[in-house]
Design an enzyme around this catalytic site. Sequence first.
Site, PDB file in Angstrom:
ATOM      1  N   LYS A  83       0.839  -1.197   0.000  1.00  0.00           N
ATOM      2  CA  LYS A  83       0.000   0.000   0.000  1.00  0.00           C
ATOM      3  C   LYS A  83       0.881   1.257   0.000  1.00  0.00           C
ATOM      4  O   LYS A  83       2.084   1.172   0.272  1.00  0.00           O
ATOM      5  CB  LYS A  83      -0.896  -0.018   1.239  1.00  0.00           C
ATOM      6  CG  LYS A  83      -0.138   0.001   2.568  1.00  0.00           C
ATOM      7  CD  LYS A  83      -1.065  -0.293   3.728  1.00  0.00           C
ATOM      8  CE  LYS A  83      -0.345  -0.181   5.060  1.00  0.00           C
ATOM      9  NZ  LYS A  83      -1.193  -0.669   6.177  1.00  0.00           N
TER      10      LYS A  83
ATOM     11  N   ARG B 126     -11.525  -0.350  13.927  1.00  0.00           N
ATOM     12  CA  ARG B 126     -11.215   0.545  12.808  1.00  0.00           C
ATOM     13  C   ARG B 126     -11.974  -0.033  11.623  1.00  0.00           C
ATOM     14  O   ARG B 126     -13.193  -0.100  11.638  1.00  0.00           O
ATOM     15  CB  ARG B 126      -9.689   0.560  12.624  1.00  0.00           C
ATOM     16  CG  ARG B 126      -9.155   1.743  11.904  1.00  0.00           C
ATOM     17  CD  ARG B 126      -7.640   1.710  11.790  1.00  0.00           C
ATOM     18  NE  ARG B 126      -7.162   0.640  10.930  1.00  0.00           N
ATOM     19  CZ  ARG B 126      -5.897   0.437  10.589  1.00  0.00           C
ATOM     20  NH1 ARG B 126      -4.961   1.259  11.048  1.00  0.00           N
ATOM     21  NH2 ARG B 126      -5.538  -0.528   9.800  1.00  0.00           N
TER      22      ARG B 126
ATOM     23  N   HIS C 284      -7.010  -7.556  11.678  1.00  0.00           N
ATOM     24  CA  HIS C 284      -5.787  -6.764  11.877  1.00  0.00           C
ATOM     25  C   HIS C 284      -5.633  -6.487  13.370  1.00  0.00           C
ATOM     26  O   HIS C 284      -6.614  -6.235  14.069  1.00  0.00           O
ATOM     27  CB  HIS C 284      -5.916  -5.471  11.075  1.00  0.00           C
ATOM     28  CG  HIS C 284      -4.636  -4.710  10.880  1.00  0.00           C
ATOM     29  ND1 HIS C 284      -3.440  -5.308  10.552  1.00  0.00           N
ATOM     30  CD2 HIS C 284      -4.372  -3.372  10.952  1.00  0.00           C
ATOM     31  CE1 HIS C 284      -2.492  -4.366  10.423  1.00  0.00           C
ATOM     32  NE2 HIS C 284      -3.035  -3.196  10.669  1.00  0.00           N
TER      33      HIS C 284
ATOM     34  N   ARG D 224       0.929 -11.265   6.465  1.00  0.00           N
ATOM     35  CA  ARG D 224       0.648 -10.047   5.701  1.00  0.00           C
ATOM     36  C   ARG D 224       1.592  -8.913   6.090  1.00  0.00           C
ATOM     37  O   ARG D 224       1.166  -7.846   6.534  1.00  0.00           O
ATOM     38  CB  ARG D 224      -0.794  -9.664   6.035  1.00  0.00           C
ATOM     39  CG  ARG D 224      -1.617  -9.118   4.920  1.00  0.00           C
ATOM     40  CD  ARG D 224      -3.069  -8.969   5.346  1.00  0.00           C
ATOM     41  NE  ARG D 224      -3.244  -8.223   6.554  1.00  0.00           N
ATOM     42  CZ  ARG D 224      -3.933  -8.630   7.628  1.00  0.00           C
ATOM     43  NH1 ARG D 224      -4.562  -9.771   7.654  1.00  0.00           N
ATOM     44  NH2 ARG D 224      -4.005  -7.875   8.708  1.00  0.00           N
TER      45      ARG D 224
ATOM     46  N   TYR E  96      17.955  30.910   7.914  1.00  0.00           N
ATOM     47  CA  TYR E  96      16.903  31.807   8.425  1.00  0.00           C
ATOM     48  C   TYR E  96      16.947  31.952   9.942  1.00  0.00           C
ATOM     49  O   TYR E  96      17.056  30.968  10.666  1.00  0.00           O
ATOM     50  CB  TYR E  96      15.526  31.255   8.068  1.00  0.00           C
ATOM     51  CG  TYR E  96      15.151  31.343   6.611  1.00  0.00           C
ATOM     52  CD1 TYR E  96      15.330  32.525   5.881  1.00  0.00           C
ATOM     53  CD2 TYR E  96      14.578  30.250   5.969  1.00  0.00           C
ATOM     54  CE1 TYR E  96      14.954  32.598   4.548  1.00  0.00           C
ATOM     55  CE2 TYR E  96      14.199  30.308   4.638  1.00  0.00           C
ATOM     56  CZ  TYR E  96      14.389  31.484   3.926  1.00  0.00           C
ATOM     57  OH  TYR E  96      14.009  31.540   2.617  1.00  0.00           O
TER      58      TYR E  96
ATOM     59  N   CYS F 235      15.209  24.683   5.600  1.00  0.00           N
ATOM     60  CA  CYS F 235      14.372  25.540   4.756  1.00  0.00           C
ATOM     61  C   CYS F 235      13.479  24.670   3.880  1.00  0.00           C
ATOM     62  O   CYS F 235      13.505  23.446   3.967  1.00  0.00           O
ATOM     63  CB  CYS F 235      15.253  26.436   3.886  1.00  0.00           C
ATOM     64  SG  CYS F 235      16.541  27.288   4.832  1.00  0.00           S
ATOM     65  N   MET F 236      12.691  25.298   3.023  1.00  0.00           N
ATOM     66  CA  MET F 236      11.792  24.538   2.162  1.00  0.00           C
ATOM     67  C   MET F 236      12.568  23.598   1.237  1.00  0.00           C
ATOM     68  O   MET F 236      12.142  22.472   0.964  1.00  0.00           O
ATOM     69  CB  MET F 236      10.927  25.488   1.329  1.00  0.00           C
ATOM     70  CG  MET F 236       9.836  24.781   0.548  1.00  0.00           C
ATOM     71  SD  MET F 236       8.873  25.879  -0.500  1.00  0.00           S
ATOM     72  CE  MET F 236       8.075  26.920   0.712  1.00  0.00           C
ATOM     73  N   ASP F 237      13.718  24.088   0.767  1.00  0.00           N
ATOM     74  CA  ASP F 237      14.441  23.376  -0.295  1.00  0.00           C
ATOM     75  C   ASP F 237      15.835  22.927   0.087  1.00  0.00           C
ATOM     76  O   ASP F 237      16.483  22.242  -0.693  1.00  0.00           O
ATOM     77  CB  ASP F 237      14.612  24.310  -1.501  1.00  0.00           C
ATOM     78  CG  ASP F 237      13.394  25.152  -1.747  1.00  0.00           C
ATOM     79  OD1 ASP F 237      12.316  24.558  -1.902  1.00  0.00           O
ATOM     80  OD2 ASP F 237      13.505  26.391  -1.740  1.00  0.00           O
TER      81      ASP F 237
HETATM   82  C1  LIG Z   1      -0.590  -1.865   6.701  1.00  0.00           C
HETATM   83  C2  LIG Z   1      -1.237  -3.150   6.977  1.00  0.00           C
HETATM   84  C3  LIG Z   1      -0.469  -4.315   7.113  1.00  0.00           C
HETATM   85  C4  LIG Z   1       1.038  -4.316   7.166  1.00  0.00           C
HETATM   86  O1  LIG Z   1       1.445  -3.780   8.420  1.00  0.00           O
HETATM   87  P1  LIG Z   1       2.991  -3.682   8.799  1.00  0.00           P
HETATM   88  O2  LIG Z   1       2.973  -3.248  10.218  1.00  0.00           O
HETATM   89  O3  LIG Z   1       3.585  -2.660   7.904  1.00  0.00           O
HETATM   90  O4  LIG Z   1       3.573  -5.014   8.590  1.00  0.00           O
HETATM   91  C5  LIG Z   1      -1.140  -5.517   7.225  1.00  0.00           C
HETATM   92  N1  LIG Z   1      -2.491  -5.553   7.227  1.00  0.00           N
HETATM   93  C6  LIG Z   1      -3.250  -4.448   7.140  1.00  0.00           C
HETATM   94  C7  LIG Z   1      -4.732  -4.567   7.173  1.00  0.00           C
HETATM   95  C8  LIG Z   1      -2.658  -3.201   7.018  1.00  0.00           C
HETATM   96  O5  LIG Z   1      -3.412  -2.103   6.935  1.00  0.00           O
END
Ligand SMILES: *Cc1c(COP(=O)(O)O)cnc(C)c1O
Length: 394
Positions: free
Chosen positions: A51, A149, A181, A237, A280, A327-329
């Site tokens: 992601k 969540r 999760h 995952r 700055y 700074c910004m850059d």
């Molecule tokens: C981001 C995410 C993961 C991976 O989590 P990590 O802590 O980066 O390993 C796995 N499952 C879900 C649903 C997530 O949102």
Amino acid sequence: MTLVEGNTPRARTAHDRDPQTEAVIDLEAITHNVGILRKFAGDAALMAVIKADGYNHGAAAVAQTALAAGARELGVTTIPEALTLRNAGITAPILTWLNGVDADFVSALDADIEIGVSSPRHLESVVAAARELGRPATVALKVDTGLNRNGVSRADWPQMLTDLGAAHRAGSVRLRSVFSHLAHSDEPHNRVIDLQKQRLIDAVADVRGLDLDPEVVHLSNSAAVLTRPDLRFDMVRPGIALYGLSPVPELGDFGLRPAMTLQARVLLVKKVKAGDGVSYGHTWIAPRDTTVALLPLGYADGLPRILSGRFEVQLGGARRQAVGRICMDQVLVDLGPDGGGVREGDVAIFFGDGSRGEPHAQTWADALDTIHYEIVTGIRGRTVRTFRGGEDPK
Ligand SMILES: *Cc1c(COP(=O)(O)O)cnc(C)c1O
């Protein structure tokens, strides 16, 4: 070694043959990290979470590298992220789990994307899309086991089961997986983890009671893969660990290798006199005659201004202290009275895997009271992404 263009932080163009500021992504590190995670995963399959454009490392390149190293599936949040991977020619299974009820499920199903559903309202939209296309949707049931969540809430659970059973009998969905999760994965002994595990087991039993037989059950993110073998189920995952950052830094690095190096070439070297203010607000006054180097990275590129004077870079074979306001850059570092032999065009490393003596993304995270996830995903602006190692991610 290969050097291939990325799409963000900023597209590499013909003008970037020798970029001033680079996020260099070491694909061999990704391969190495997948190997480590597969060992921890045992018999469980591995879904590479890519992601947020592969945690800002380049989703397509990371996906191809992880798949070549033995990852079986890919996980992303949104449908557009999933479609981008399909458009890049990736045919592996892809799961997307964070979409509104009005998301473009038709395009997702048409591209053979597995869809995570979190409520009966979601399921209804997915079923409508499946009817429109005239074929069943492959869905993953996301169960809220305590994070509160995303995922099906306990209040919605009975209705979800009823609707899922009906959709299955009508041939509108194929329930491929059930997942959840964790809320406390970075605290391996937290008892909420055990509670969430049991709730997932119970949810799977409820689903099996409907004569649905999900192929895969999964729960573990990176921290759980590395610390809780009892949570592997059929698949794990991981996200952050693929990129080489330890999800539980206090337990060590697990042999992971950070894949992103943030570096910039010195634009200008100049002398300043004792008593001269630099940048700055003159927040830093040279305590002695010295030499400073100007580096083209600023807060618009993801170097947080609050780090002003509070970080070091590796440059000219030594750590050099940042001085004055970011700074910004641009930002300056102190080279000392003799300039340390640093010349314009030399490469300064802001963070990386530490092999050249440079700081780590964790160093910034500690200074900012945040996590390294936010550091690597925050690099942007004029930074150009380049890839080293591995195969050309086409
Ligand atoms: C981001 C995410 C993961 C991976 O989590 P990590 O802590 O980066 O390993 C796995 N499952 C879900 C649903 C997530 O949102």
